[in-house]
Enzyme design. Structure first.
Site, PDB file in Angstrom:
ATOM      1  N   LEU A  82      -3.960  -2.429   6.817  1.00 48.81           N
ATOM      2  CA  LEU A  82      -4.600  -3.511   6.080  1.00 48.81           C
ATOM      3  C   LEU A  82      -3.955  -3.515   4.698  1.00 48.81           C
ATOM      4  CD1 LEU A  82      -6.864  -5.603   6.474  1.00 48.81           C
ATOM      5  CD2 LEU A  82      -8.472  -3.955   5.518  1.00 48.81           C
ATOM      6  N   ASP A  83      -3.352  -4.634   4.299  1.00 43.47           N
ATOM      7  CA  ASP A  83      -2.597  -4.706   3.049  1.00 43.47           C
ATOM      8  C   ASP A  83      -3.440  -4.279   1.846  1.00 43.47           C
ATOM      9  OD1 ASP A  83      -0.377  -5.612   4.362  1.00 43.47           O
ATOM     10  OD2 ASP A  83      -0.640  -7.708   3.831  1.00 43.47           O
ATOM     11  N   PRO A  84      -2.805  -3.712   0.802  1.00 46.26           N
ATOM     12  CA  PRO A  84      -3.551  -3.338  -0.403  1.00 46.26           C
ATOM     13  C   PRO A  84      -4.352  -4.493  -1.005  1.00 46.26           C
ATOM     14  CG  PRO A  84      -1.382  -2.351  -0.471  1.00 46.26           C
ATOM     15  CD  PRO A  84      -1.392  -3.263   0.729  1.00 46.26           C
TER      16      PRO A  84
END
Length: 339
Positions: free
Chosen positions: A54-56
């Site tokens: 899950l992207d930052p």
């Protein structure tokens, strides 16, 4: 004093053989791996893994697996996902999200944001579609991530990938910010979807907010924030550890008798009158339960084909025992295997 232990510091607590799943509500700005390492440290877990990046810049559901549950992490990785996305209309960036530099700005006319126009744009990208992966992604080309090439100003040709958008619900549009609820297959780039919707409307767009709300049969219900975990003591944290089968909750279940359960754990196929099924979760009798009780423990996963229950992923007897000690038994099976 042991080597490496500094004077005045308490001895480091040993790691623990934990088995189960923590549903983390990942905070903004933290990578999936950083979140995993922090939670692994808090629980003192020996073995842990997450269930897909899950992207930052995204928040929301990130199931973290410990011990035996890591055997089923691929299930969550392959599962359909659900997101709430916020899309800024009229502005295009280099990365397709708020991290990139602005490439162009266009006027968003009232006609572009009517309910009918937005519905048509979302419908154009529903169902099976081809997406070109963004350059700013972790996909590999000749051993390097695409975003590494992008940072060097190098454009790599990418082949389109087939994904499925099961549905897009429009939650609202205000001040040129469109909010949508997206249900999609694994591998879908919501940044690319946001850009495509903006181009269909004629104004361009980029993603300014993303929150994962579901993965397979798991939702944010029961998820815990990192701040909440930090504020708890260890015993309170342990109560949040869910059984591994939470990742398989949307699969049919099969309950075996004691003898069949023992043979299944050795990898043997079992005869069954149940219909074919691509994936089922398999249970056996709880070792501490009375003979007439319906309590059960997870043994692993399987598929049913041609009247046979065929093991796919098995827990070891030690892992089964570890999960019995850590978790209360689940409810009776809805689908019981024929003797």
């Amino acid at each position: 004093m042991q080597a490496g232990q500094r004077a005045g510091r308490p001895p480091r607590k040993p790691r623990r053989a934990l088995h189960g799943v923590v549903l983390l509500d990942k905070p903004l700005g933290l990578s999936s791996n950083d979140a995993l390492q922090k939670v692994k440290w808090l629980f003192r877990a020996e073995k842990a893994g997450h269930t897909g990046t899950l992207d930052p810049l995204a928040t929301g559901l990130l199931p973290l697996c410990f011990g035996a549950a890591t055997k089923f992490s691929q299930v969550s990785l392959d599962a359909d996902k659900r997101y709430t996305a916020r899309v800024k209309l009229g502005v295009v960036t280099t990365t397709g999200d708020a991290e990139g530099e602005v490439v162009s700005t266009r006027t968003v006319t009232p006609e572009m944001t009517t309910p009918d126009s937005i519905a048509a744009a979302c419908a154009a990208f529903s169902g099976e579609i081809d997406q070109v992966p963004p350059m700013h992604s972790a996909l590999k080309h000749e051993g390097r991530a695409l975003y590494e090439y992008a940072r060097e100003g190098i454009e790599i040709e990418r082949a389109p990938r087939r994904v499925t958008i099961h549905g897009i619900d429009i939650l609202g549009c205000q001040d040129d910010v469109l909010e949508i609820d997206v249900r999609c297959s694994k591998g879908t780039y919501i940044r690319t979807l946001a850009q495509d919707i903006g181009e269909h409307l004629g104004c361009g767009a980029h993603l300014i907010g993303l929150r994962r709300t579901g993965s397979g049969g798991v939702t944010l219900d029961g998820a815990v924030t990192l701040d909440a975990l930090l504020a708890m003591d260890e015993s309170d944290r342990d109560t949040l550890l869910q059984p591994a089968d939470v990742l398989l909750s949307d699969w049919p279940d099969v309950l075996l008798g004691e003898q069949d359960a023992t043979r299944f754990l050795t990898g043997l196929r079992r005869r069954t009158k149940l219909p074919d099924a691509p994936q089922v979760r398999v249970y056996g009798p709880h070792p501490a339960a009375p003979a007439d009780a319906a309590r059960r423990v997870l043994l692993g996963s399987a598929h049913i084909q041609g009247g046979e229950l065929i093991p796919t992923r098995l827990l070891s007897p030690a892992e089964v025992q570890g999960m019995v000690l850590m978790h209360s038994a689940s409810q009776p099976a809805d689908l019981v295997a024929a003797p």
